[in-house]
Design a protein around this motif. Sequence first.
Motif, mmCIF file in Angstrom:
data_model
loop_
_atom_site.group_PDB
_atom_site.id
_atom_site.type_symbol
_atom_site.label_atom_id
_atom_site.label_comp_id
_atom_site.label_asym_id
_atom_site.label_seq_id
_atom_site.Cartn_x
_atom_site.Cartn_y
_atom_site.Cartn_z
ATOM 1 N N LYS A 415 0.821 -1.211 0.000
ATOM 2 C CA LYS A 415 0.000 0.000 0.000
ATOM 3 C C LYS A 415 0.853 1.259 0.000
ATOM 4 O O LYS A 415 0.524 2.251 -0.653
ATOM 5 C CB LYS A 415 -0.925 0.014 1.210
ATOM 6 N N SER A 416 1.970 1.230 0.721
ATOM 7 C CA SER A 416 2.829 2.413 0.799
ATOM 8 C C SER A 416 3.457 2.765 -0.536
ATOM 9 O O SER A 416 3.976 3.879 -0.698
ATOM 10 C CB SER A 416 3.929 2.185 1.842
ATOM 11 N N SER A 417 3.411 1.827 -1.480
ATOM 12 C CA SER A 417 4.031 2.088 -2.782
ATOM 13 C C SER A 417 3.018 2.216 -3.907
ATOM 14 O O SER A 417 3.404 2.335 -5.070
ATOM 15 C CB SER A 417 5.024 0.971 -3.115
ATOM 16 N N ILE A 418 1.713 2.197 -3.585
ATOM 17 C CA ILE A 418 0.673 2.308 -4.616
ATOM 18 C C ILE A 418 0.218 3.761 -4.713
ATOM 19 O O ILE A 418 -0.208 4.366 -3.726
ATOM 20 C CB ILE A 418 -0.528 1.408 -4.291
ATOM 21 N N GLN A 419 0.324 4.317 -5.900
ATOM 22 C CA GLN A 419 -0.087 5.704 -6.132
ATOM 23 C C GLN A 419 -1.513 5.727 -6.661
ATOM 24 O O GLN A 419 -1.787 5.327 -7.783
ATOM 25 C CB GLN A 419 0.849 6.386 -7.133
ATOM 26 N N ILE A 420 -2.455 6.168 -5.809
ATOM 27 C CA ILE A 420 -3.853 6.247 -6.209
ATOM 28 C C ILE A 420 -4.230 7.645 -6.700
ATOM 29 O O ILE A 420 -5.335 7.860 -7.203
ATOM 30 C CB ILE A 420 -4.778 5.847 -5.048
ATOM 31 N N GLY A 421 -3.320 8.592 -6.520
ATOM 32 C CA GLY A 421 -3.552 9.962 -6.954
ATOM 33 C C GLY A 421 -2.334 10.806 -6.622
ATOM 34 O O GLY A 421 -1.291 10.291 -6.198
ATOM 35 N N HIS A 422 -2.445 12.095 -6.806
ATOM 36 C CA HIS A 422 -1.355 12.994 -6.459
ATOM 37 C C HIS A 422 -1.928 14.313 -5.950
ATOM 38 O O HIS A 422 -3.032 14.708 -6.316
ATOM 39 C CB HIS A 422 -0.438 13.242 -7.667
#
Length: 500
Positions: A415-422
């Motif tokens: 989860k700490s490495s999944i980019q769901i947005g910015h």
Amino acid sequence: MLRKIRIVVAVVCFVLITLLFLDFTGVMERHFGWLAKIQLLPALLALNGVVILVLAIVTLLCGRIYCSIICPLGVLQDGISHLAGRRKKYRFHYRKGHPLVRYVILVVYAVILLLGITPLAALLAPYSAYGRIASAFFAPIYRSGNNLIARIAEQGESYAFYRTDIGMTTLSVYLIAAVTLIVLAVVAWRWGRAYCNTVCPVGTLLGLLSRYALLRPVINVSTCTGCGLCAKDCKASCIDPKEHRIDYSRCVACMDCLDACRQKAITFSRVTERPKTAEPSKEEPTSKATEQPKKPTDRRQFLVTAGLLAAGILQAQERKVDGGLAPILDKKVPQRATPIVPPGAQGLRHLHRHCTACQLCVQACPNGVLRPSTRIESLMQPEASYEKGSCRPECTRCSEVCPTGAILRIDRAEKSSIQIGHAVWIAENCIPLTDDVECGNCARHCPVEAIVMVQREGETVRTPVVEEERCIGCGACENLCPARPFSAIYVEGHVQHRTI
């Protein structure tokens, strides 16, 4: 005895599934989360072959016991029908089924699923329909009771209980849940399981298999007196006492007829041959015109079924953080060009195709981040918004409870490495520029250090700069920004998630 066992097991399953939607501690999910994953439609969407195979085998062995024990919506209807039966006993009678209506609904439903229009399919999904009812009406009562107990405990200097947000949902979920509950209550009160045997696609699908079940209620013609008590007590209205015949595609294996028969002429046993209506007397031989023609087994329906199986009320208590820099006002939801969906969903397309809007993840979210969508294309499916909290990197609850695979299970490291947005900075809302004071809340609380404070040319104070390549879209910056009513920094969602 079979009826009593069925009732006990059904009540236990119903209570445990209900607690899955009410519990906010995660205890129920760790021990009984499998009850959500063995529901038929979630198993189909998750392509869980083991569950699908087991449910098919159980139905082929014992008929539609799934509908009487495992399905929470079916058990809810049984409860309503039982209350109606206390006012008037023996209120049912045999009614012919509506196979054309049932099969048309099933085919249309299968096409909708194949096209990925799951928000529309979710309206008829029995497990999801019950989930919305529990989330909209039962959860606020349950959490309000918890908060009352926690308040009383605090006065006694005990902290065994803690308060939680009541978890109000959106108006669309309330309206759909209310309409569903009213329709089910009226139909179950008057006609028992008519909804399951006319509208529900899961009931129709299992009904096709239950026609070939090994064990079924069987009428012994030699001992039956034709009193009709079994038909008057059959909530599926599938027993024809005159013809001594049971429509097994509509029978939900509730065992009520076994207890109703005073002659014990109905047994739950193996069917060796089609039951006969009556034995002709020697004095009055039957003519060929009155003989009942034998219907051939419809193998095509069985193959279609196998193919389908294989394919697959209170305001919430808001956290208000002003940082000592701005008046405490309710935050407003920013206009996002792309909605934010939970980590593990992989992106908008995957979530939209697999989510049945059961609201389990919304209720399980401990941070108040997830809420039902009001968009037509993703109606009632979960979306993230950060007015109440942020999506903490160490929390993976939504991926743990999802039964359909719409949110795939992930661990904390993933989860700490999944980019769901910015994050996106809005200069005109930023307090350092509007009030000429230092802030830096967003940079201090960013868990991945994707925000740094810099002093731009011509400015007297430092303002944030977002490193989009490092930002994972958790929303800590948006949630803790002291600017009101709109944050000076907000998260824009990504259509497709990526690993950074």
